[in-house]
Structures are given as structure tokens and as C-alpha cells.
Design an enzyme around this catalytic site. Structure first.
Site, short mmCIF file in Angstrom:
data_model
loop_
_atom_site.label_atom_id
_atom_site.label_comp_id
_atom_site.label_asym_id
_atom_site.label_seq_id
_atom_site.Cartn_x
_atom_site.Cartn_y
_atom_site.Cartn_z
N ARG A 56 -8.35 2.09 13.69
CA ARG A 56 -8.95 0.82 13.73
C ARG A 56 -9.31 -0.20 14.90
O ARG A 56 -10.07 -0.82 15.32
CB ARG A 56 -8.85 0.12 12.43
CG ARG A 56 -9.61 -1.22 11.95
CD ARG A 56 -9.22 -1.61 10.41
NE ARG A 56 -9.97 -0.66 9.79
CZ ARG A 56 -11.28 -0.74 9.05
NH1 ARG A 56 -12.00 -1.72 9.43
NH2 ARG A 56 -11.59 0.07 8.13
N GLU A 112 -10.57 -8.63 4.61
CA GLU A 112 -9.96 -8.68 5.91
C GLU A 112 -10.88 -9.37 7.06
O GLU A 112 -10.20 -9.74 7.99
CB GLU A 112 -9.67 -7.19 6.34
CG GLU A 112 -8.77 -6.56 5.21
CD GLU A 112 -8.79 -5.00 5.61
OE1 GLU A 112 -7.71 -4.57 6.14
OE2 GLU A 112 -9.71 -4.21 5.34
N GLU A 153 0.91 -1.48 -0.03
CA GLU A 153 0.07 -0.09 -0.01
C GLU A 153 0.93 0.98 0.07
O GLU A 153 0.55 2.15 -0.78
CB GLU A 153 -1.04 -0.04 1.19
CG GLU A 153 -2.05 0.91 1.26
CD GLU A 153 -3.10 0.74 2.05
OE1 GLU A 153 -3.26 -0.27 2.80
OE2 GLU A 153 -3.87 1.77 2.42
#
Ligand SMILES: Cc1cc2nc3c(=O)[nH]c(=O)nc-3n(C[C@H](O)[C@H](O)[C@H](O)COP(=O)(O)OP(=O)(O)OC[C@H]3O[C@@H](n4cnc5c(N)ncnc54)[C@H](O)[C@@H]3O)c2cc1C
Ligand code: FES
Ligand code: FES
Length: 1419
Positions: free
Chosen positions: A955, A1336, A866
């Protein structure tokens, strides 16, 4: 002397190489010289199998053609003279005909990113060439040397099991239910097609009920479609090579740039050569020397190859044993011994069995087929698996040199130092005689590693006892260990004392006492894991003791020794896996859905066939440009230091050197990173080991590597911060991997530094301020309790280790300067084309519109591609800019692991508040197990730059509740700034860490409360409409449905009873069972990223090209997008194609991450399709009977645009931490997993027996892909929580830099029974065609294995503590064998053996022989 020509065959074609360089590997030759790029480079060290090829040769001794698999990355081309090589391209192709192996892996969904696929195909192909009808076990064994990071292995095995003798086809759901392990039920379909059982018990009918409730499709693929295997159609061995079989071999010589290779043809020649070149290395398999040259930068100017010499390859069955020539391959040794075991009387083959047990877990087939028995001995590795066995068994070695010959026993004098043997410089090892065992002799071998398959041992041993005839009185005893010193050692002091003693409990105690003393390790011993290794030496002896006792019992000689307690019997069993069983259930498409509409059907990944045939093009497969150059990064060796100088004079001397690049060469900005807090090249100081300081450009990758090694950077050290807190960053005391180099005395010195560690918390080294989510009133909750604040005594801590992405394809970039206006085209293996593009533009100082980034596909990403690949991409772009040449760089595995960071390690501290529940304990629940208040402080190790760490922590905080309602809650998060390479995104992105911590304290609550864990979990689950702790309303909360279904389909209650029974009946093996839920928020938590674009072109022949902003990394995104476009446009998928992702078709794309790509790009593709349809509508109306092609052509002729964009942004997002309001997520994906494990309390080993998963993925767009994601993620989670452990040196240097030291799950790691079902009838109104994100969410479910292990450990500990099942104990993640063993506290772990004075304290092993006095023999 002129060099000889090297002659070999590749895929039937003759190759004649006049300039064979001994340093060139077969892999490099295939890929670069022959352009055969199907064979992949995954690691370069024989550890992943991506480079597997089949080698075939005429074996003169056996007088037949033999086929074997080998790692092309380790095979020097010079070793291939007169050998035929078969690569993945040689067996089939999509252009002609796929081979059945290629077809089956593709159609059974066994290829996701596809980077491992050619290697797996070649392992299977080689097996079938040797064994056209293999057994299931043979199929599984064939893959011991192959890794896959995507699939979770189940589909590969299931697809290939169709080749197996006993298995007529893949096991369907029904077929598998036919063999219900626990109830013995049989299930079939009745005349109406309904599922019925033959045995009407409760569990059986539950299963059937489940099947009847749903319209389930029984299989993800149809084996009837498969081509049959026809062994007669395989390519033949080259006749030219066969004709050479009677021609005598002559000495050959190959001269390379730095190394000379001499192939000796007779023993005399070999000994003469060794006398002339005493420093020369003998190379057989090159599995040791190859690694030293590549990774330890060692140079051996003369190599002598003895592979052709008959005496070194012979096998002789003598009167005292079997003698093997030193160059015999381990596979030959294995086969010979297996035959001997089958033919000879049992008492003669005890030692052979020991060798076979070691070879069973020794590397993979590819290594065993080429590595020699002599190579293993002479390497003298302190952790060799064979040397302890040879030493304990009294194996004899024959050693020769010109004019001398001696035969010696391989005893404790043979190894006289680290990697040192008795051999003189001119001597070679000729042969090894492994003895037959005698009557009254017993032998065992044991090995404990992190992972069972293909892993180096922590401790390994060979143990032998010989009794006086007809007695249990010891005549000889040998206990030899690897992994306990800098060489293989024999416990002589201990064993000598046992001569003439009887095999009874007293001997056991004496040996354990002796071993504890003799096998002691200092606390800072190289290799770490001191406690574990010491314990293993005793545990292994205990197992040996019991095994011998059991055998003595069989021989009826047990009068002088105790009888084996039946509950101890399972401790003697060697590892055994039951036949695998799988069930994959999904809902079939509704009746009446058009055949052409592929949405909801298990369509295989569209590139799977090309991946299986090696045709799929990855970044490094792009053919070389004519004038291409290669780049190698120069990275820091210090964690924190000022750069004093850089000296490139040595690098400049390397042939082919072009230039060195540093910060001074950058035309634009040297600042990079998501928050501009990184540099392209470090200028004044470095902040981690692996920090990029510069780069070397040269004409070949090998020259670039050598030149980069030649760059000397001098540093001035600065204070270093490595860990979050204390030693914990090193995963307790196991901070160093037990690679054999760590036994080097110099390493021990470095370890002392450990005690000068600096940690982030102590030094207040953080990024930004504290993140916090708070809801309810903790104080009020607490004040309602009887306790006061100072009674918050239950402060617990937990460490969750990091994880390396280990995508099979490492980072790769090819940059091509265009020569006009700053234009540059880059091919990048990235999830984030936009960021690669803007970073390059920023570094070059050109507008973004000059830079084009193209991504065809990646060999896996998992978040690792990423942002972190950019450090290499910008360097490659600079090199292309500076030199004007195309420049390429593919990171080596060790560089990739060193530089690019991974999942964030977390430290959690939590307090669970007591509000009047169980008195006397500060636990935060009511007696009923209901949670009322919770506070957790989270710390993550962010590394040396911010990167995505902030969002990762967000998160984690969003998931700290997992699926539970907690009225009073506070979670805080701090990002620790350390001198490690920046940690980054990894599938789950902080979610798994937050979720894991939640399940950890939840399990403690259940234990403390004395209630069944599943009951407490169920009780605390949210309900429909509840608000989360971040105030998001839960709508369509399907979790309770998943829970109930999983509980039922896993037969949880009945199996719990079975587990309890097993635990009562087995003292040293324990089972554990656990069911856990997950709720995973879907959206980027940064709102602006939740957007996506698409561009669709329709061509005049009716074919459609779809472009969208997402990248394909194996997750099947392109396949799903084609399915979406197909349904939207109402045309078959065959008319639609996706070629690549590029920044000039769809600009400004968010990274392909956060599981949302199908949602956003699916909707964008849909929108674009609608525009096209609208434009075609007049033509359709005008010609309703016409075809798609007719309407398209008509539109074209009418000058109507057939190109359209689509755009989508996720609505209603925007959470505020300040106000704890607004939606953080668009929706949630739910799942539940139930896992059962069995642990070996003596060694810490564990088996994953069974996992059941129920996952809510809405209305699945493609059940095969979704189940693939569930299984792949689960297995990655299993790796995270039970296997994968990163180790750093105290100075911050990563030790675990390749598959030899870092263990991802292998084929044998997955649960024997693996059942996945997708929740039925749960359409999700918030995403394209009612689907849900899946990438995920299932990863965390791998933690069910961790908690099942913890459950089993609890059973083991309870046995030790008067059945105290309420004891809390700490088990950090991952639950490795070391942690499991250390947690199973018993007499061995504490080494408190002085208590074992016979007749006093509790003892350890036996039920005493009747009448011998009643000691309590429990642990
Ligand atoms: C992926 C992988 C997994 C592995 N797993 C294991 C494992 O599980 N357990 C384990 O114990 N090892 C393991 N090894 C180590 C390795 O396979 C063995 O040491 C192997 O047996 C070496 O044999 P070779 O023929 O390849 O050696 P080479 O690399 O060809 O040679 C090794 C050394 O032996 C010397 N030598 C070879 N033959 C002679 C001779 N006849 N006389 C004198 N010197 C000689 C050479 O000079 C050289 O120094 C593994 C290696 C790899 C790459
Ligand atoms: S690349 Fe050869 S084994 Fe990994
Ligand atoms: S499919 Fe196996 S590594 Fe990706």
C-alpha cells in the site's frame, strides 16, 4: 488489632466494607465488587481519564461540601472513608432519563467507540456541579486529564459549549462565519435565505459564494432538542455523611493481604506513627505511590494517610507569604494563588504567577484535585514542575518529627540525590510557605514538554531576579532547573557571578555562557535529547531576560539596559489560545426525501446514549462467571535470546495461583500468526521483548499479575537487530523518553550499548525479496538531461516514526469452555472474529465449527485489533481448556503497548532526477516545477514476524505518487526483520507513510525551484482519465475540485500574505501555511478479502435483526448498516437492531479493515433486504394498504421464510506486480487540507491555528459519522506526524508504555479553527447508495500540520541565513518540539556562544539603547 469498617457512599447508596484492602483501587471495587462497569479502565496510571468519577465530601476546614473529579484507577478505596462517589451510572440512564451532559455528548456526535465517554461525561458533570454556567475556557480546562482516540475532540467540545455562559448554542456554519477572523466580515441570511455579507470585500464574498452554491446544512445537531440543565435536580450529598461533620474523627486501620493502611486523625498521632514505622509511606493523593505499586511492582507494607489532619490541610496568609499544609491539594493551591493574584498588588504576586503557570500545565483536574503539594516535593522527582519554582523563589519548608521542628529554605541542599531529600526517616513535611515577591523582584517559570497538557517536562525551570532598589542592578538571581540532572538543580556558579551586574546584554551573554558550561550534559546523558535540553536552558533564560526587560521598560528603569526590539516582544508571551471556532458543512438530503429515510442524514451513533450513560457493554464489562479465573501473560525481557529455563516456584507461592501454561500444554498447534511464523508460547527462543513465553492463571487479576512477576525465565543472549538503519530507529538522539527513572545512574550504563547497535540493512535482515512498482523509463528520462548518471547527487533520506494505536480499550478476551465436543465460546475485542476463531481452533486442535467468537463492540481498533490480539486470545482459550473454567484477560495498558506492535516506521531514500531543469542541482523537475522522474526505496521495520507487513508495504508503494503524475517512476520496498514486536495494521496501512514521503520530496522540489508550493502541487496533480503509476485509470477524479474549494474556502492567498507579514514582524515566533492533497485507494489489496456477508431475520412483530460480518469499533458501521436496511426495506430505523457480530451468524468474515466495511457489508445487507422484500411482495400486493407488520405476519402464516442472507464481492480487482497491470483498487477517496501553525522558535512548541478540509466521501450515508471520521482520522494523523514518538532502549525494550510517556493528541492539540466540509454533488457509482469509504483516507491530511511547521521553520532559518529560502533541511517525522527547536538553528542551538564576545560577532537579543553602539542583534 482488628481492622475498621470502611464506610462510603456510591451513587447515594451506603457501602460498608469490612475487609478493605489498601491495595484495592476504587475502579476495581466499582467494577468487580459493585458491578458498576460504566467507569472504564484505560491506563491505570491517571493518564487517560476513562475512569473519572466525582468525589464529594464535607470539608471541615472550608465548612462546606466540595465536589471534585478523580481517577478511580489511582484512588485506593481506603482513602474514601466518609466520601460520596458518583459514577456515570449515578447521574442518568437510558432507562430513566439521561443527564443533559450525557444527552449532549451523544447527540452532538461526541461518542464514537464510547470507551472514553463515561470519563468525559464525569469530568463535565463535576465542572457543572461546581460551576453551572462555565466559560468556554473552563470547559476546555476540565478535560486536560481526559483522552479520546476517536473523535478528534471537536464534537465533544462543541456539544458541551452549549452549557457555556456566553455561547447560546453550538456555532453553526453561519454563526461562525459571523466571526471571520481575518476579514472581519459578517455573514447572515437575507429574506430569501441566501447568505449575505455586511462587508463586501473579496474574501467575504468568496465565502458567501461558497455557501450560496450549496444547499448546506448548518449544524450536525439541533441544540433546541437538548434538555435544559437544572442544577436543583442533582442528587444530594448523603445526609448521613453531613450529620458526621461535627463528630471528631478517630484513627482508622485497614488491613489488607500485604499492606496496612492507617488513617491518622491528629498531628501527634501521625508523628507517633511515623516514629513507630519510619519506613512507612505517607499517602495523600496516591498519584505517585499508586504508580510505583502498580507499575514498578513496589510494596509498601505500612501506609499512613495524613489527609484528615488540620495542620496539614491549612492555608495561612502570613506576613512573608502564603503557607500551605503539606497535604493541601494542588487544586486548592491553585485556587488560593489565583485569588491572591486577583487581590494583591502585582509586585507581590510574581512568584505566585510562576507557580500558577506551572500548575496550568500540570496533569489534569483529576490529578490536581487529589495530589498534594507535599507529595510533589517529597517525591523529589528530577522533573517535578514545582520544585524548581520553589527553589528559585526561596520557599520555606517546615519539617517536623516527634519532638522536633525546623524551618528551612528549599535551596540547592534540599535534594541530595536521585529522589532523595534532607528529611530523616521519622520526619514529615508539615508546611510550605510560598513567599510574596518584593518590589524590584521578577519571577518566571517555564516548562517544555512533548505535549502541552498533562505531560512531564523535558526541561522545567523557575527564574527570579531581585534588583537593587530603583536600579537595574542585580541583587539576587536564581535560576533553577528540572530535567537537567538527577535532581532539581540551581545554576549557582552562573548566578553568583551576576551579582551587582546590570540587566543588559552583557549580562545576557555572560549568563548564557555560564549556563552552557554549568548545564552541560554528556552526549549519552540519561533522558536523551541532550542538544534540545541544553538549548532550552538558554532559551528559557533568554525569554526571562526579555520578559524582565519588558517589565523594566514599563517601570521606566530601562536607562541602563537596552530597549526591547518590537519583533522580539512575542517571545515573551505565554501560551494563549484563541476561542475555538468550527465549521462543518455537508449537503442536505434532496428535497422530498421521505422523513423516515435516514440515509444522508446526521443520525447519531445508535449506541451513543448507552455509551454516554455507561450502559454500553464492552468485553470486560461482561459480568464475571461464578467460577471465573484470570490470566496474565509472561513475556520476554530479552529481544533475542535462547530460553534456558523457566522457574515458577515463586509464582506458585502467590495466593490464588492456579497454573502456569507453556508451549507443552498446547493440545493442537503451537504455530500461529498470519503466516504460521509465530508461536502461541515461545518454546526455545524469544525474538522480541514482549514475546509471550507463557501465562499464569489465578483467582483474581491482581494475584495473576503478582504470580506472573514471580515467574523467572533465564536466557542466553543472541545478537539483536532493532533498527532499520543505525540510530535512526530511535528517532535520532531522542531514543529514551525523559521519564524520571531514566535518570537513574544504572540506566546511563545501559545506554552505552547504543553504540553497539545492529541494524537490519547492514545485516541484510529482510523478509522476502524486494517489492517493486516501476513505470516509464528512468534511464531514458535521465539521459535526456544534461547530467550523467554519476550526477545523481541528490540522494535524500527521511525517517517516518511508528505509531501506537492507543485504542482506549486494550485487548480483552473472555473464554468460556462449553464442556461438550471441544466447544468454546469466546467474547473478544477484535476486528477479526474469523481469525480469532480459526487460531483458537488450530491451537486446540478442534474443527473451526466448535469455536464461537462473539464481538459486541470495541473501544477502538484502528487496525490494532486486526491480528495482534490473537497472541492473547489463544492463551486465554488454552487456559479455559486446561482449567475447565471461564477465563478472562484484559491487557494492562503497558502490556498492550509492549506486546502488540503498531504502525510500521519507514525509512525512505529517494532520488529525484534532473532532466534539464534548474542547473547545478540534481533535482528532478523542470523549471516549471513539473516532476518527471522519481525513484524511492522504502524500508519498513516489520518486527519479529511477517504479520501484515507485506501488504502494508504494497500500500505504501501504491501511494508513493500521492496525487501526482510522475511519468518515470520506480518504487521499491523492503521489510526489515528486527527483534521488535511485530508491527501491524494501523489506519491507513502504509498509505500515510508512502503519501508522507511523496509530500516531503514535493515540498523540496518547490523550495528548490523557488516556486510557491501550492502552485507546484497543483501543477502536478493527475487529471481525469490519467493512469496511475500502477496503471489504474482515474475515473471520477474529484481531487481538483477539492483542491480548488479548499484553496478558496481557506482564503489561502490572503492568509499566505498574513503569514509572511507575521513572520517579518516576529523574530522568535514564526507561522507556516500548507495545503496538501490525498488520494487513497479503496479495497483490500489482497483480492479475496473483498467480500462480505449478511444475515437478516424478520420477526413476527415486524422487528428486524441485522447480522453482518463487520465489527463495530466506534466508526458507526452498525449505524450505517441500519440506515441502509431502513432505506432498503422502507421501514424506520427504530424497527431494526444489530446486536453483535458472531462467527455463527455470518461465517468467514474478512477483518473489519481497509475502510471497505460499509461498502461490502452495506451491499450484502442490501442484497439480503431485497430477498426479504421479494418474499413479502405477494403479501404487500395482496394488502397494499397494510403495514409492514401486516405483511410480515401474513408471510409467516403462509410459511414463508423471513430470514435471508446477502453476499457481496467487490468486482474487477486483481493487480499483478509482475505485469504492473490490473486494478489494485475499486475506487479512490480524495481530500485536501490546508493548515496554519505558529511555532515558538525558542522552545519548539507549536500551536495549530487553523485547518480547513474538503473531503470527497461521495454521497454521504451519514454526514455526522463521516465528518467524525474525517476529524478523528485527521487528529490521529496530526498525532502521527507531530506528537507521537516511540522510544526503545538500545536492547529493544519499549520505554513508551503508557500515556505518561506516549503522547496522543489531547483536547488542546486540535486546531483552534477546525473547518471540515464534505464535497457536494459527487455521487460514487461504485458503492452503496453512492457513498464512499472514509475511515482511513483523511488520516494523512494530518501531515498538513507537519508541512506547515516545516514552512515556519524555513522562515526561522531564512532569517538566520541571509534570507535563503531555498535551503533544504531535514525534518524527520514526527515534528516534536525537540526536532522543531533543533531545526530552528540559531545561536542557542549551536551553543556557539563564545562568538558572543560583545562588540564582535552578531549578538542575540536587543536593539541597543540609542547611542550605545550599533550591533546587529539578529539571531
Ligand atoms: C497523570 C499524572 C500526571 C502528573 N503530572 C505531573 C506534572 O505535570 N508535573 C509534576 O511535577 N508532577 C506530575 N505528576 C506527579 C504527581 O502528581 C505529583 O508528584 C503529586 O504532587 C504527588 O502528590 P500525592 O499526594 O499524590 O503523592 P503520594 O503518591 O500520595 O505521595 C508521594 C510521596 O510523597 C511522600 N509524602 C507525601 N506527603 C508527605 C509529607 N507531608 N511528608 C513527607 N512525605 C510525604 C509520600 O510518602 C510518597 O513518598 C503527575 C502524576 C500523575 C499520575
Ligand atoms: S484508567 Fe484511570 S486515568 Fe486511565
Ligand atoms: S470515542 Fe473517545 S476513545 Fe473512542
Amino acid at each position: 488489632m482488628t481492622a475498621d469498617e470502611l464506610v462510603f457512599f456510591v451513587n447515594g447508596k451506603k457501602v460498608v466494607e469490612k475487609n478493605a484492602d489498601p491495595e484495592t483501587t476504587l475502579l476495581a471495587y466499582l467494577r468487580r465488587k459493585l458491578g458498576l462497569r460504566g467507569t472504564k479502565l484505560g491506563c491505570g496510571e491517571g493518564g487517560c481519564g476513562a475512569c473519572t468519577v466525582m468525589l464529594s465530601k464535607y470539608d471541615r476546614l472550608q465548612d462546606k461540601i466540595v465536589h471534585f473529579s478523580a481517577n478511580a484507577c489511582l484512588a485506593p478505596i481506603c482513602s474514601l472513608h466518609h466520601i460520596a462517589v458518583t459514577t456515570v451510572e449515578g447521574i442518568g440512564s437510558t432507562k430513566t432519563r439521561l443527564h443533559p451532559v450525557q444527552e449532549r455528548i451523544a447527540k452532538s456526535h461526541g461518542s464514537q467507540c464510547g470507551f472514553c465517554t463515561p470519563g468525559i461525561v464525569m469530568s463535565m458533570y463535576t465542572l457543572l456541579r461546581n460551576q453551572p454556567e462555565p466559560t468556554v475556557e473552563e470547559i476546555e480546562d476540565a478535560f486536560q486529564g481526559n483522552l479520546c482516540r476517536c473523535t478528534g475532540y471537536r464534537p465533544i467540545l462543541q456539544g458541551f459549549r452549549t452549557f457555556a455562559k456566553v455561547c447560546g448554542g453550538p456555532r453553526t456554519a453561519v454563526a461562525l462565519l459571523l466571526r471571520q477572523q481575518h476579514s472581519g466580515i459578517t455573514v447572515g441570511r437575507d429574506a430569501k435565505g441566501l447568505y449575505v455579507t455586511e462587508k463586501k470585500d473579496k474574501m467575504a464574498s468568496d465565502q458567501v459564494l461558497l455557501l450560496q452554491q450549496v444547499t448546506l446544512s448548518p449544524s450536525l445537531f439541533n441544540p433546541e432538542e437538548f434538555m435544559p440543565l437544572d442544577p436543583t435536580q442533582e442528587p444530594i450529598f448523603p445526609p448521613e455523611l453531613l450529620r458526621l461533620k461535627d463528630i471528631p474523627q478517630k484513627q482508622l486501620r485497614f488491613e489488607g493481604e500485604r499492606v496496612t493502611w492507617i488513617q491518622a486523625s491528629t498531628l501527634k498521632e501521625l508523628l507517633d506513627l511515623k516514629a513507630q514505622h519510619p519506613e512507612a509511606k505517607l499517602v495523600v493523593g496516591n498519584t505517585e505511590i499508586g504508580i510505583e505499586m502498580k507499575f514498578k511492582n513496589q510494596l509498601f507494607p505500612v501506609i499512613i494517610c495524613p489527609a484528615w489532619i488540620p495542620e496539614l490541610n491549612s492555608v495561612e496568609h502570613g506576613p512573608e507569604g502564603i503557607s500551605f499544609g503539606a497535604a493541601c491539594r494542588l487544586s486548592c493551591v491553585e485556587k488560593t494563588l489565583l485569588d491572591a493574584v486577583a487581590k494583591l498588588p502585582a509586585h507581590k504576586v510574581e512568584v505566585f504567577r510562576g507557580v500558577l503557570e506551572q500548575l496550568r500545565w500540570f496533569a489534569g483536574k483529576q490529578v490536581k484535585s487529589v495530589a498534594s503539594i507535599g507529595g510533589n516535593i517529597i517525591t523529589a522527582s528530577p522533573i517535578s514542575d514545582l520544585n524548581p519554582v520553589f527553589m528559585a523563589s526561596g520557599t520555606k519548608l517546615t519539617i517536623v518529627s516527634r519532638g522536633t521542628r525546623r524551618t528551612i529554605p528549599m535551596d540547592h541542599t534540599f535534594f541530595h540525590g536521585y529522589r532523595k531529600t534532607l528529611l530523616g526517616p521519622e520526619e514529615i513535611l508539615l508546611s510550605i510557605e510560598i513567599p510574596y515577591s518584593r518590589k524590584g523582584e521578577f519571577f518566571s517559570a517555564f516548562k517544555q514538554a512533548s505535549r502541552r497538557e498533562d505531560d512531564i517536562a523535558k526541561v522545567t525551570c523557575g527564574m527570579r531576579v531581585l534588583f537593587q532598589p530603583g536600579t537595574t542592578q542585580v541583587k539576587e538571581l536564581a535560576l533553577c532547573y528540572g530535567g537537567m540532572a538527577d535532581r532539581t538543580i540551581s545554576a549557582l556558579k552562573t548566578t553568583r557571578k551576576q551579582l551587582s551586574k546590570f540587566w543588559n546584554e552583557k549580562l545576557l551573554q555572560d549568563v548564557c555562557t555560564g549556563l552552557a558550561e554549568e548545564m552541560s550534559l554528556s552526549p549519552d546523558a540519561p533522558g536523551g535529547m541532550v542538544e534540545f535540553r541544553r538549548t532550552l536552558t538558554l532559551s528559557f533564560f533568554f525569554k526571562f531576560y526579555l520578559t524582565v526587560l519588558q517589565n523594566l521598560g514599563k517601570e521606566d528603569l530601562d536607562d541602563t539596559c537596552g530597549k526591547l526590539d518590537p519583533t522580539y516582544a512575542s517571545a515573551t508571551l505565554l501560551f494563549h489560545k484563541d476561542p475555538p471556532a468550527n465549521v462543518q458543512l455537508f449537503q442536505e438530503v434532496p428535497k422530498g426525501q421521505s422523513e423516515e429515510d435516514m440515509v444522508g442524514r446526521p443520525l447519531p451513533h445508535l449506541a451513543a446514549a448507552m455509551q454516554a450513560s455507561g450502559e454500553a457493554v464492552y468485553c470486560d464489562d461482561i459480568p464475571c462467571y461464578e467460577n471465573e479465573l484470570f490470566l496474565r501473560l509472561v513475556t520476554s525481557t530479552q529481544a533475542h535470546a535462547k530460553i534456558k529455563s523457566i522457574d515458577i516456584s515463586e509464582a506458585q507461592k502467590v495466593p490464588g495461583f492456579v497454573c502456569f501454561l507453556s508451549a507443552d500444554d498446547i493440545p493442537g498447534s503451537n504455530k500461529t500468526g498470519l503466516f504460521n511464523d509465530e508461536t502461541v508460547f515461545a518454546k526455545d527462543k524469544v525474538t522480541c521483548v514482549g514475546h509471550v513465553v507463557g501465562a499464569v492463571v489465578a483467582d483474581t487479576p491482581e494475584h495473576a499479575q503478582r504470580a506472573a512477576h514471580g515467574v523467572k525465565v533465564s536466557y542466553e543472549d543472541l545478537p539483536v537487530i532493532i533498527t532499520i538503519e543505525g540510530e535512526r530507529g530511535y528517532n535520532s538522539k531522542s531514543f529514551l523518553p525523559q521519564s524520571e527513572t531514566t535518570f537513574h545512574p544504572l540506566k546511563a550504563k545501559a545506554l552505552k550499548l547504543l553504540f553497539n547497535l545492529q541494524d537490519a540493512i547492514k545485516n541484510n535482515s529482510f523478509y522476502g525479496s524486494e517489492l517493486k512498482i516501476e513505470k516509464g523509463d528512468l534511464k531514458k528520462g535521465f539521459s535526456e538531461a544534461d547530467n550523467v548518471v554519476s550526477d545523481w547527487t541528490h540522494l535524500s533520506e527521511l525517517y517516518v516514526g511508528g505509531q501506537e494505536h492507543f485504542y482506549l480499550e486494550t485487548h480483552c478476551t473472555v473464554a468460556v469452555p462449553k464442556g461438550e465436543a471441544g466447544e468454546m465460546e469466546l467474547f473478544v475485542s477484535t476486528q477479526n472474529a474469523m481469525k480469532a476463531q480459526s487460531s483458537v481452533a488450530n491451537m486446540l486442535g478442534v474443527p473451526v465449527n466448535r469455536i464461537l467468537v462473539r464481538v459486541k463492540r470495541m473501544g477502538g481498533g484502528f487496525g490494532g485489533k486486526e491480528t495482534r490480539g490473537i497472541v492473547m486470545t489463544v492463551a486465554v482459550a488454552l487456559a479455559a481448556y486446561k482449567t475447565g473454567h471461564p477465563v478472562r484477560c484484559m491487557l494492562d495498558r503497558d502490556e498492550d503497548m509492549l506486546i502488540t506492535g503498531g504502525r510500521h516506521p519507514f525509512l525512505a531514500r529517494y532520488k529525484v532526477l534532473d532532466v534539464g531543469g534548474c542547473s547545478g542541482q540534481a533535482v528532478g523537475f523542470m523549471k516549471t516545477g513539473k516532476i518527471v522522474a522519481l525513484e524511492v526505496d522504502h524500508y519498513s521495520n516489520a518486527g519479529n514476524s511477517l504479520d501484515l507487513s507485506h501488504s502494508v508495504m504494497e500500500r505504501a508503494l501504491f501511494h508513493m505518487d500521492n496525487s501526482y503524475k510522475i511519468p518515470n517512476i520506480r518504487g521499491t520496498g523492503r521489510l526489515c526483520k528486527t527483534n521488535l514486536p511485530s508491527n501491524t495494521a494501523f489506519r491507513g496501512f502504509g498509505g500515510p507513510q508512502g503519501l508522507f514521503i511523496a509530500e516531503y520530496w514535493m515540498s523540496e522540489v518547490a523550495v528548490t525551484c523557488g516556486l510557491p508550493a501550492e502552485e507546484v502541487r497543483r501543477k502536478n496533480l493527475y487529471r481525469e482519465g490519467d493512469l496511475t503509476h500502477f496503471n489504474q485509470r482515474l475515473e471520477g477524479f474529484n481531487l481538483p475540485r477539492c483542491w480548488d474549494e479548499c484553496l478558496k474556502s481557506s482564503q489561502y492567498d490572503a492568509r499566505k500574505k498574513e503569514v509572511d507579514k507575521f513572520n517579518r514582524e516576529n523574530c522568535w515566533k514564526k507561522r507556516g501555511l500548507c495545503i496538501i492533497p490525498t488520494k487513497f485507494g479503496i479495497s483490500f489489496t489482497v483480492p479475496f478479502l473483498n467480500q462480505g456477508g449478511a444475515l437478516i431475520h424478520v420477526y413476527t412483530d415486524g422487528s428486524v435483526l441485522v447480522n453482518h460480518g463487520g465489527t463495530e469499533m466506534g466508526q458507526g458501521l452498525h449505524t450505517k448498516m441500519v440506515q441502509v436496511a431502513s432505506r432498503a426495506l422502507k421501514i424506520p430505523t427504530s424497527k431494526i437492531y444489530i446486536s453483535e457480530t458472531s462467527t455463527n451468524t455470518v461465517p468467514n468474515s474478512s477483518p473489519t479493515a481497509a475502510s471497505v466495511s460499509t461498502d461490502v457489508y452495506g451491499q450484502a445487507v442490501y442484497e439480503a433486504c431485497q430477498t426479504i422484500l421479494k418474499r413479502l411482495e405477494p403479501f404487500r400486493r395482496e394488502n397494499p394498504g397494510g403495514s409492514w407488520e401486516d405483511w410480515v405476519m401474513a408471510a409467516y402464516l403462509s410459511r414463508v421464510s423471513l430470514s435471508a442472507t446477502g453476499f457481496y464481492k467487490t468486482p474487477n480487482l486483481g493487480y499483478s506486480f509482475e505485469t504492473n497491470s490490473g486494478n489494485a483498487f475499486h475506487y479512490f477517496t480524495y481530500g485536501v487540507a490546508c493548515s496554519e501553525v505558529e511555532i515558538d522558535c525558542l522552545t519548539g512548541d507549536h500551536k495549530n491555528l487553523r485547518t480547513d478540509i474538503v473531503m470527497d466521501v461521495g454521497s454521504s450515508l451519514n454526514p455526522a459519522i463521516d465528518i467524525g471520521q474525517v476529524e478523528g482520522a485527521f487528529v490521529q494523523g496530526l498525532g502521527l506526524f507531530t506528537l507521537e514518538e516511540l522510544h526503545y532502549s538500545p536492547e529493544g525494550s519499549l520505554h513508551t508504555r503508557g500515556p505518561s510517556t506516549y503522547k496522543i493528541p489531547a483536547f488542546g492539540s486540535i486546531p483552534t479553527e477546525f473547518r471540515v466540509s464534505l464535497l457536494r454533488d459527487c455521487p460514487n457509482k461504485k458503492a452503496i447508495y453512492a457513498s464512499k469509504a472514509v475511515g482511513e483516507p483523511p488520516l494523512f491530511l494530518g501531515a498538513s500540520i507537519f508541512f506547515a511547521i516545516k514552512d515556519a521553520i524555513r522562515a526561522a532559518r531564512a532569517q538566520h541565513t541571509d534570507n535563503n529560502t531555498k535551503e533544504l533541511f531535514r525534518l524527520d517525522s514526527p515534528a516534536t518540539p525537540e526536532k522543531i527547536r533543533n531545526a530552528c538553528v540559531d545561536k542557542f542551538t549551536t551553543l556557539n556562544i563564545l562568538d558572543w564576545v560583545p562588540g564582535t560577532a552578531c549578538s542575540i537579543a536587543l536593539k541597543p539603547a540609542e547611542g550605545s553602539g550599533g550591533l546587529d542583534m539578529r539571531p
